[in-house]
Design a protein around this motif. Structure first.
Motif, PDB file in Angstrom:
ATOM      1  N   ASP A 161       4.453 -11.629  -1.758  1.00 43.76           N
ATOM      2  CA  ASP A 161       3.909 -11.651  -3.117  1.00 43.76           C
ATOM      3  C   ASP A 161       2.420 -11.354  -3.116  1.00 43.76           C
ATOM      4  O   ASP A 161       1.910 -10.716  -4.031  1.00 43.76           O
ATOM      5  CB  ASP A 161       4.150 -13.025  -3.766  1.00 43.76           C
ATOM      6  CG  ASP A 161       5.599 -13.195  -4.185  1.00 43.76           C
ATOM      7  OD1 ASP A 161       6.293 -12.165  -4.331  1.00 43.76           O
ATOM      8  OD2 ASP A 161       6.029 -14.341  -4.379  1.00 43.76           O
ATOM      9  N   LEU A 162       1.715 -11.791  -2.087  1.00 46.37           N
ATOM     10  CA  LEU A 162       0.279 -11.552  -1.993  1.00 46.37           C
ATOM     11  C   LEU A 162      -0.016 -10.060  -1.913  1.00 46.37           C
ATOM     12  O   LEU A 162      -0.927  -9.559  -2.558  1.00 46.37           O
ATOM     13  CB  LEU A 162      -0.304 -12.281  -0.784  1.00 46.37           C
ATOM     14  CG  LEU A 162      -1.816 -12.193  -0.604  1.00 46.37           C
ATOM     15  CD1 LEU A 162      -2.520 -12.741  -1.835  1.00 46.37           C
ATOM     16  CD2 LEU A 162      -2.243 -12.947   0.624  1.00 46.37           C
ATOM     17  N   ASP A 163       0.796  -9.342  -1.122  1.00 43.91           N
ATOM     18  CA  ASP A 163       0.616  -7.889  -1.041  1.00 43.91           C
ATOM     19  C   ASP A 163       0.866  -7.245  -2.399  1.00 43.91           C
ATOM     20  O   ASP A 163       0.154  -6.327  -2.803  1.00 43.91           O
ATOM     21  CB  ASP A 163       1.558  -7.285   0.001  1.00 43.91           C
ATOM     22  CG  ASP A 163       1.172  -7.678   1.426  1.00 43.91           C
ATOM     23  OD1 ASP A 163      -0.018  -7.990   1.641  1.00 43.91           O
ATOM     24  OD2 ASP A 163       2.057  -7.671   2.299  1.00 43.91           O
ATOM     25  N   ALA A 164       1.867  -7.717  -3.096  1.00 46.49           N
ATOM     26  CA  ALA A 164       2.175  -7.164  -4.410  1.00 46.49           C
ATOM     27  C   ALA A 164       1.034  -7.426  -5.391  1.00 46.49           C
ATOM     28  O   ALA A 164       0.682  -6.559  -6.193  1.00 46.49           O
ATOM     29  CB  ALA A 164       3.469  -7.764  -4.942  1.00 46.49           C
ATOM     30  N   VAL A 165       0.454  -8.608  -5.305  1.00 39.33           N
ATOM     31  CA  VAL A 165      -0.675  -8.938  -6.181  1.00 39.33           C
ATOM     32  C   VAL A 165      -1.856  -8.033  -5.868  1.00 39.33           C
ATOM     33  O   VAL A 165      -2.515  -7.500  -6.762  1.00 39.33           O
ATOM     34  CB  VAL A 165      -1.072 -10.432  -6.030  1.00 39.33           C
ATOM     35  CG1 VAL A 165      -2.380 -10.711  -6.725  1.00 39.33           C
ATOM     36  CG2 VAL A 165       0.027 -11.317  -6.582  1.00 39.33           C
ATOM     37  N   ARG A 166      -2.124  -7.830  -4.570  1.00 43.43           N
ATOM     38  CA  ARG A 166      -3.234  -6.952  -4.186  1.00 43.43           C
ATOM     39  C   ARG A 166      -3.003  -5.529  -4.678  1.00 43.43           C
ATOM     40  O   ARG A 166      -3.905  -4.878  -5.171  1.00 43.43           O
ATOM     41  CB  ARG A 166      -3.404  -6.959  -2.671  1.00 43.43           C
ATOM     42  CG  ARG A 166      -4.019  -8.228  -2.144  1.00 43.43           C
ATOM     43  CD  ARG A 166      -4.257  -8.146  -0.663  1.00 43.43           C
ATOM     44  NE  ARG A 166      -4.807  -9.406  -0.187  1.00 43.43           N
ATOM     45  CZ  ARG A 166      -4.473  -9.982   0.946  1.00 43.43           C
ATOM     46  NH1 ARG A 166      -3.592  -9.408   1.765  1.00 43.43           N
ATOM     47  NH2 ARG A 166      -5.008 -11.119   1.313  1.00 43.43           N
ATOM     48  N   GLU A 167      -1.770  -5.055  -4.525  1.00 41.92           N
ATOM     49  CA  GLU A 167      -1.442  -3.707  -5.003  1.00 41.92           C
ATOM     50  C   GLU A 167      -1.688  -3.602  -6.507  1.00 41.92           C
ATOM     51  O   GLU A 167      -2.260  -2.620  -6.984  1.00 41.92           O
ATOM     52  CB  GLU A 167       0.029  -3.385  -4.694  1.00 41.92           C
ATOM     53  CG  GLU A 167       0.356  -3.284  -3.232  1.00 41.92           C
ATOM     54  CD  GLU A 167      -0.093  -1.965  -2.651  1.00 41.92           C
ATOM     55  OE1 GLU A 167      -0.100  -0.972  -3.379  1.00 41.92           O
ATOM     56  OE2 GLU A 167      -0.442  -1.949  -1.454  1.00 41.92           O
ATOM     57  N   GLU A 168      -1.253  -4.608  -7.232  1.00 39.89           N
ATOM     58  CA  GLU A 168      -1.427  -4.585  -8.692  1.00 39.89           C
ATOM     59  C   GLU A 168      -2.903  -4.636  -9.058  1.00 39.89           C
ATOM     60  O   GLU A 168      -3.355  -3.958  -9.983  1.00 39.89           O
ATOM     61  CB  GLU A 168      -0.674  -5.760  -9.326  1.00 39.89           C
ATOM     62  CG  GLU A 168      -0.694  -5.766 -10.837  1.00 39.89           C
ATOM     63  CD  GLU A 168      -0.012  -4.564 -11.445  1.00 39.89           C
ATOM     64  OE1 GLU A 168      -0.393  -4.212 -12.574  1.00 39.89           O
ATOM     65  OE2 GLU A 168       0.885  -3.957 -10.823  1.00 39.89           O
ATOM     66  N   LEU A 169      -3.703  -5.423  -8.347  1.00 37.06           N
ATOM     67  CA  LEU A 169      -5.144  -5.476  -8.610  1.00 37.06           C
ATOM     68  C   LEU A 169      -5.795  -4.132  -8.335  1.00 37.06           C
ATOM     69  O   LEU A 169      -6.661  -3.686  -9.083  1.00 37.06           O
ATOM     70  CB  LEU A 169      -5.800  -6.573  -7.771  1.00 37.06           C
ATOM     71  CG  LEU A 169      -5.579  -7.991  -8.261  1.00 37.06           C
ATOM     72  CD1 LEU A 169      -6.149  -8.981  -7.257  1.00 37.06           C
ATOM     73  CD2 LEU A 169      -6.217  -8.209  -9.615  1.00 37.06           C
ATOM     74  N   LYS A 170      -5.399  -3.484  -7.250  1.00 36.68           N
ATOM     75  CA  LYS A 170      -5.950  -2.162  -6.945  1.00 36.68           C
ATOM     76  C   LYS A 170      -5.558  -1.157  -8.022  1.00 36.68           C
ATOM     77  O   LYS A 170      -6.354  -0.319  -8.405  1.00 36.68           O
ATOM     78  CB  LYS A 170      -5.444  -1.672  -5.585  1.00 36.68           C
ATOM     79  CG  LYS A 170      -6.086  -2.370  -4.417  1.00 36.68           C
ATOM     80  CD  LYS A 170      -5.513  -1.863  -3.119  1.00 36.68           C
ATOM     81  CE  LYS A 170      -6.056  -2.641  -1.938  1.00 36.68           C
ATOM     82  NZ  LYS A 170      -5.435  -2.222  -0.673  1.00 36.68           N
ATOM     83  N   ARG A 171      -4.333  -1.247  -8.479  1.00 39.55           N
ATOM     84  CA  ARG A 171      -3.862  -0.332  -9.516  1.00 39.55           C
ATOM     85  C   ARG A 171      -4.631  -0.522 -10.819  1.00 39.55           C
ATOM     86  O   ARG A 171      -4.967   0.425 -11.502  1.00 39.55           O
ATOM     87  CB  ARG A 171      -2.368  -0.551  -9.758  1.00 39.55           C
ATOM     88  CG  ARG A 171      -1.729   0.488 -10.674  1.00 39.55           C
ATOM     89  CD  ARG A 171      -0.257   0.217 -10.875  1.00 39.55           C
ATOM     90  NE  ARG A 171       0.014  -0.962 -11.655  1.00 39.55           N
ATOM     91  CZ  ARG A 171      -0.107  -1.057 -12.975  1.00 39.55           C
ATOM     92  NH1 ARG A 171      -0.519  -0.041 -13.658  1.00 39.55           N
ATOM     93  NH2 ARG A 171       0.170  -2.175 -13.594  1.00 39.55           N
TER      94      ARG A 171
END
Length: 178
Positions: A161-171
């Motif tokens: 989930d942390l990776d997904a959150v980081r991806e969403e923040l970058k997006r």
């Protein structure tokens, strides 16, 4: 001679009295504008508090010091408020990104389960489902339909989930810079 002596005495007294005249007390604005004057006055007034209590210049120096202190406190308060607001915006952004990542992961999981179920029967997911999935999840693969002689393969999922959150923040980062 007596008149000349008397005239000299009067002139001497006037000159001495004129030299003893003290300058007018400094105002609060003068102290606010010149911190060295303020510091000197505060030191002088602190040496003999009993006599300086009612001295106009000491009162003005104390008022100026209080004014400066209030101004600095207001400035500090404004900086803290701005910092707090910035942290709230960052927290909201992180929470929104985490929620979006959770939503995407859930949608991906549901679509993967459906694709795996349909792949057991050799069926391809309906076209509208694939389009909806691509729209909701992006370009992630929905499912891999096995060939007749290959075993079933599963869809890749994000690491955590942390990776997904980081991806969403970058997006979302370019959106926030506007």
């Amino acid at each position: 001679m007596m008149i000349q002596f008397f005239a000299l005495l009067v002139i001497g007294t006037v000159l001495i009295a004129g030299c003893n005249r003290q300058p007018p007390p400094r105002s609060v604005n003068e102290f606010v504008e010149n911190p060295l004057l303020l510091e000197a006055a505060m030191v002088r007034c602190a040496q003999d508090r009993a006599q300086s209590r009612y001295d106009v210049e000491c009162q003005n120096a104390r008022a100026a010091a209080e004014s400066i202190q209030k101004r600095e406190e207001a400035k500090r308060q404004a900086e803290l408020e701005e910092q707090s607001e910035r942290k709230r915006r960052e927290l909201r952004r992180a929470q929104a990104a985490a929620e979006e990542a959770r939503r995407r992961a859930l949608a991906e999981s549901e679509n993967r389960k459906e694709a795996e179920y349909l792949s057991q029967f050799g069926e391809v997911p309906p076209a509208e489902t694939v389009e909806e999935v691509e729209e909701a999840v992006g370009n992630l693969p929905v499912a891999v339909i096995p060939e007749a002689d290959e075993p079933a393969q599963s869809v890749e999922t994000p690491g955590s989930d942390l990776d997904a959150v980081r991806e969403e923040l970058k997006r979302r980062a370019p959106e926030d810079d506007d």
